[in-house]
Design an enzyme around this catalytic site. Structure first.
Site, PDB file in Angstrom:
ATOM      1  N   ASP A  64       0.849  -1.190   0.000  1.00  0.00           N
ATOM      2  CA  ASP A  64       0.000   0.000   0.000  1.00  0.00           C
ATOM      3  C   ASP A  64       0.884   1.239   0.000  1.00  0.00           C
ATOM      4  O   ASP A  64       2.096   1.151   0.202  1.00  0.00           O
ATOM      5  CB  ASP A  64      -1.016  -0.011   1.143  1.00  0.00           C
ATOM      6  CG  ASP A  64      -0.426   0.260   2.511  1.00  0.00           C
ATOM      7  OD1 ASP A  64      -1.173   0.727   3.378  1.00  0.00           O
ATOM      8  OD2 ASP A  64       0.769   0.007   2.733  1.00  0.00           O
ATOM      9  N   TYR A  66       2.935   4.793   0.604  1.00  0.00           N
ATOM     10  CA  TYR A  66       3.561   5.467   1.747  1.00  0.00           C
ATOM     11  C   TYR A  66       2.524   6.356   2.419  1.00  0.00           C
ATOM     12  O   TYR A  66       1.670   6.954   1.755  1.00  0.00           O
ATOM     13  CB  TYR A  66       4.735   6.321   1.279  1.00  0.00           C
ATOM     14  CG  TYR A  66       5.873   5.551   0.655  1.00  0.00           C
ATOM     15  CD1 TYR A  66       6.563   4.573   1.353  1.00  0.00           C
ATOM     16  CD2 TYR A  66       6.291   5.828  -0.657  1.00  0.00           C
ATOM     17  CE1 TYR A  66       7.619   3.876   0.782  1.00  0.00           C
ATOM     18  CE2 TYR A  66       7.351   5.146  -1.232  1.00  0.00           C
ATOM     19  CZ  TYR A  66       8.009   4.173  -0.517  1.00  0.00           C
ATOM     20  OH  TYR A  66       9.063   3.501  -1.084  1.00  0.00           O
ATOM     21  N   PHE A  77       6.716   2.081  -4.398  1.00  0.00           N
ATOM     22  CA  PHE A  77       8.097   2.312  -3.987  1.00  0.00           C
ATOM     23  C   PHE A  77       8.620   3.713  -4.304  1.00  0.00           C
ATOM     24  O   PHE A  77       9.689   4.091  -3.850  1.00  0.00           O
ATOM     25  CB  PHE A  77       9.060   1.261  -4.585  1.00  0.00           C
ATOM     26  CG  PHE A  77       8.837  -0.127  -4.079  1.00  0.00           C
ATOM     27  CD1 PHE A  77       9.330  -0.513  -2.846  1.00  0.00           C
ATOM     28  CD2 PHE A  77       8.123  -1.048  -4.823  1.00  0.00           C
ATOM     29  CE1 PHE A  77       9.119  -1.799  -2.362  1.00  0.00           C
ATOM     30  CE2 PHE A  77       7.902  -2.339  -4.354  1.00  0.00           C
ATOM     31  CZ  PHE A  77       8.400  -2.715  -3.122  1.00  0.00           C
ATOM     32  N   HIS A 187      11.379  -9.223   0.692  1.00  0.00           N
ATOM     33  CA  HIS A 187      11.093  -7.797   0.546  1.00  0.00           C
ATOM     34  C   HIS A 187      12.350  -6.978   0.843  1.00  0.00           C
ATOM     35  O   HIS A 187      13.170  -7.361   1.690  1.00  0.00           O
ATOM     36  CB  HIS A 187       9.971  -7.393   1.500  1.00  0.00           C
ATOM     37  CG  HIS A 187       9.358  -6.073   1.186  1.00  0.00           C
ATOM     38  ND1 HIS A 187       9.890  -4.886   1.657  1.00  0.00           N
ATOM     39  CD2 HIS A 187       8.273  -5.733   0.448  1.00  0.00           C
ATOM     40  CE1 HIS A 187       9.149  -3.877   1.219  1.00  0.00           C
ATOM     41  NE2 HIS A 187       8.164  -4.362   0.475  1.00  0.00           N
TER      42      HIS A 187
END
Length: 225
Positions: A64, A66, A77, A187
């Site tokens: 989701d 920032y 990202f 991740h």
């Protein structure tokens, strides 16, 4: 919420007619009226505006947006150019890019250059309350972005999926096209990057696959601003 009006529209227009999407629209609309929500409403669908379906070469899946000010702008990202503090996960992405392809580490986290080249920077949830991570999970975005993933899976050309972490890798059963390449790694967050994200060489592997199949590789270098 802005409109999708490029070649994504035929792929997703049926979603707009479904009950879940009407409920999602009402929920998101109310949230913007009563809370601080990121990204700005006009930026929710930027991933699709910047990367038409016909141009997708790579799908990089995040979770989701920032949830701090001047960060989210509709690309997974990525943060806005004026945000000089690069998020930790993106810092680790840059470190891997440096080790993999020799890219210098830039002074910003604005990834639109990737989107313009065919990297679909997709989050599974497209909105979030300020300072409340995952606050819009479970309200329908996942069903909508699954439709996006199905549309990419249906494309009859080479495409690479960069799936980092378990939530992204949970989408693998949807990815059935033998012409596509799935790359998995932990991740890039500081909690997991040392478990195998560093050294995964996904950026060079993606480019090797694209070149082998007659596609132009991605220029992964983000320039300083």
């Amino acid at each position: 919420m802005g409109m999708i009006n490029n070649d994504w529209l035929p792929a997703v227009q049926e979603e707009f007619k479904k009950p879940y999407y009407r409920q999602l629209y009402q929920f998101v609309n109310q949230e913007y009226q009563t809370h601080v929500i990121y990204p700005p409403a006009d930026d929710i669908f930027n991933a699709f505006h910047f990367t038409p379906l016909s141009k997708v070469k790579v799908l990089l899946l995040g979770q989701d947006p920032y949830h701090n000010e001047h960060q989210a702008h509709g690309l997974s990202f990525s943060v806005l150019p004026e945000q000089k503090e690069i998020p930790p996960s993106l810092q680790n992405i840059y470190k891997e890019l440096h080790d993999d392809l020799g890219c210098y580490i830039p002074n910003n986290g604005y990834l639109k250059k990737w989107a313009d080249q065919g990297v679909l920077l997709l989050n599974t949830v497209l909105t979030v309350r300020a300072h409340q991570a995952n606050s819009h999970q479970g309200h329908g975005w996942e069903q909508f972005t699954d439709a996006i993933i199905h549309a990419v899976n249906a494309q009859d050309r080479p495409i690479v999926y960069l799936l980092w972490g378990r939530p992204a890798q949970s989408k693998i059963p949807m990815l059935t096209n033998p012409k596509h390449l799935i790359l998995k790694a932990p991740h890039p967050s500081p909690l997991s990057a040392y478990r195998g994200f560093f050294g995964c060489r996904h950026f060079s592997k993606a480019n090797e696959f694209l070149v082998e199949h007659g596609e132009t590789p991605i220029d992964w270098q983000i320039e300083n601003i």
